[in-house]
Design an enzyme around this catalytic site. Structure first.
Site, PDB file in Angstrom:
ATOM      1  N   LYS A 230       0.861  -1.065  -0.075  1.00 12.74           N
ATOM      2  CA  LYS A 230      -0.020   0.024   0.150  1.00 12.74           C
ATOM      3  C   LYS A 230       0.764   1.354  -0.064  1.00 12.74           C
ATOM      4  O   LYS A 230       0.436   2.380  -0.495  1.00 12.74           O
ATOM      5  CB  LYS A 230      -0.957  -0.014   1.002  1.00 12.74           C
ATOM      6  CG  LYS A 230      -1.958  -1.078   1.083  1.00 12.74           C
ATOM      7  CD  LYS A 230      -2.649  -0.879   2.423  1.00 12.74           C
ATOM      8  CE  LYS A 230      -2.299  -1.694   3.780  1.00 12.74           C
ATOM      9  NZ  LYS A 230      -2.987  -2.288   4.569  1.00 12.74           N
TER      10      LYS A 230
HETATM   11  N1  GLU Z   1      -2.944  -5.459   9.903  1.00 15.36           N
HETATM   12  C1  GLU Z   1      -2.072  -6.618   8.863  1.00 15.36           C
HETATM   13  C2  GLU Z   1      -1.441  -5.744   7.448  1.00 15.36           C
HETATM   14  O1  GLU Z   1      -2.355  -5.057   6.637  1.00 15.36           O
HETATM   15  C3  GLU Z   1      -2.476  -7.825   8.587  1.00 15.36           C
HETATM   16  C4  GLU Z   1      -2.585  -8.579   9.771  1.00 15.36           C
HETATM   17  C5  GLU Z   1      -3.116 -10.038   9.655  1.00 15.36           C
HETATM   18  O2  GLU Z   1      -3.916 -10.238   8.832  1.00 15.36           O
HETATM   19  O3  GLU Z   1      -2.675 -10.523  10.453  1.00 15.36           O
HETATM   20  O4  GLU Z   1      -0.679  -6.397   6.916  1.00 15.36           O
END
Ligand code: GLU
Length: 305
Positions: A230
């Protein structure tokens, strides 16, 4: 919230736009939960304000709506869960598993934490982060796509940080606390997080939390072989027609849908045909004849099996 219903989740960090890589994680987690008649949740992992991009959470949620991906239940924001994270830290402390660490990143050698502050802070130094003690013992887990994973944390990372020097709770701890609290039974996400899973398994064990099952999907890479991120502003899904982007995500996951049909028909097809055995282990990209990047993934071969 746990009640035995198969429960999956998509847990984006609001650090940018939904891109093709995160769409793949959203679609994979959604289908894996819903094809079992289960529940699919969305959790915004907004635990790192310095990395947050204003408006990103709302745009990710709006993108999911455009794809007709409606979470079952309210969207949880981790920024509202501090009390639960503090309680988990207190539980680790009461079990003698937590210690303050004074080391700055530049003081630490590469590789596992050398144990500098494990038996007390060096004289004259103040604690910055909190680390959890890790045992010299293999952690073994089975991943539905990647197979068996074995890791001895003391050899790979050593005692790891659960509360950062800036006071923010570390992802590893927050994710484990919230997956358990939300009754998540299956974690489906990108394989870039596979290396975090043994640490999460360990935290589940020492916090007496149930362990979900895991499925790590192939990582989407750009033409240069870098993981789509991102933060690199890669290919925001918002600029694509949902029908086409869903088709590309399904194809990437080894489920190429029929060429024609509406978004609803494409979802119905995917729910009826979803089979994790068809998901390839690793991802790749290639460029099509029009010069457009097309995401593809390797078939699971004998060698991989
Ligand atoms: N918040 C994490 C991310 O956007 C993903 C966390 C997860 O799926 O355990 O990379």
């Amino acid at each position: 919230m746990p009640d035995g219903t198969p429960t999956g989740r998509f847990a984006p960090s609001p650090t940018g736009e939904l891109h093709f890589g995160s769409l793949v994680a959203a679609v994979g987690s959604f289908l894996q939960a819903r094809h079992q008649g289960g529940r699919w949740l969305v959790r915004i992992e907004d635990l790192d304000p310095p990395r947050e991009v204003p408006g990103s959470a709302e745009r990710i949620l709006a993108d999911l709506r455009r794809f007709d991906m409606t979470p079952d239940g309210e969207v949880v924001r981790q920024s509202s869960r501090q009390a639960a994270f503090d309680e988990a830290l207190a539980r680790l402390a009461s079990r003698g598993l937590l210690f303050p660490c004074a080391c700055t990143r530049s003081e630490l050698p590469p590789g596992p934490y050398p144990g500098t502050c494990r038996n007390g802070l060096p004289a004259g130094r103040e604690g910055r982060s909190l680390r959890v003690r890790t045992p010299d013992q293999p952690i073994v887990l089975h991943d539905a796509v990647q197979g068996e994973v074995t890791e001895n944390l003391s050899e790979t990372c050593g005692d790891f940080v659960v509360r950062r020097a800036d006071g923010l709770v570390a992802y590893q701890l927050a994710v484990v606390v919230d997956d358990a609290w939300q009754g998540v039974t299956e974690v489906v996400r990108g394989a870039d997080l596979l290396s975090s899973t043994p640490r999460q398994r360990y935290l589940q064990r020492v916090l007496d939390l149930p362990s979900p099952s895991y499925m790590h999907l192939p990582v989407v890479r750009d033409a240069e072989g870098h993981k789509l991120g991102k933060r690199h502003g890669a290919d925001p899904v918002a600029q694509q027609a949902p029908l086409k982007a869903l088709g590309a995500a399904l194809s990437f996951l080894g489920h190429a849908p029929p060429a024609h049909g509406s978004l609803q028909e494409r979802w119905n097809w995917a729910l009826a045909h979803w089979n994790p055995e068809r998901i390839p282990r690793s991802g790749a990209t290639h460029t099509d004849r029009d010069g457009q990047t097309v995401y593809s993934s390797h078939e699971r071969s004998e060698k991989d099996a």
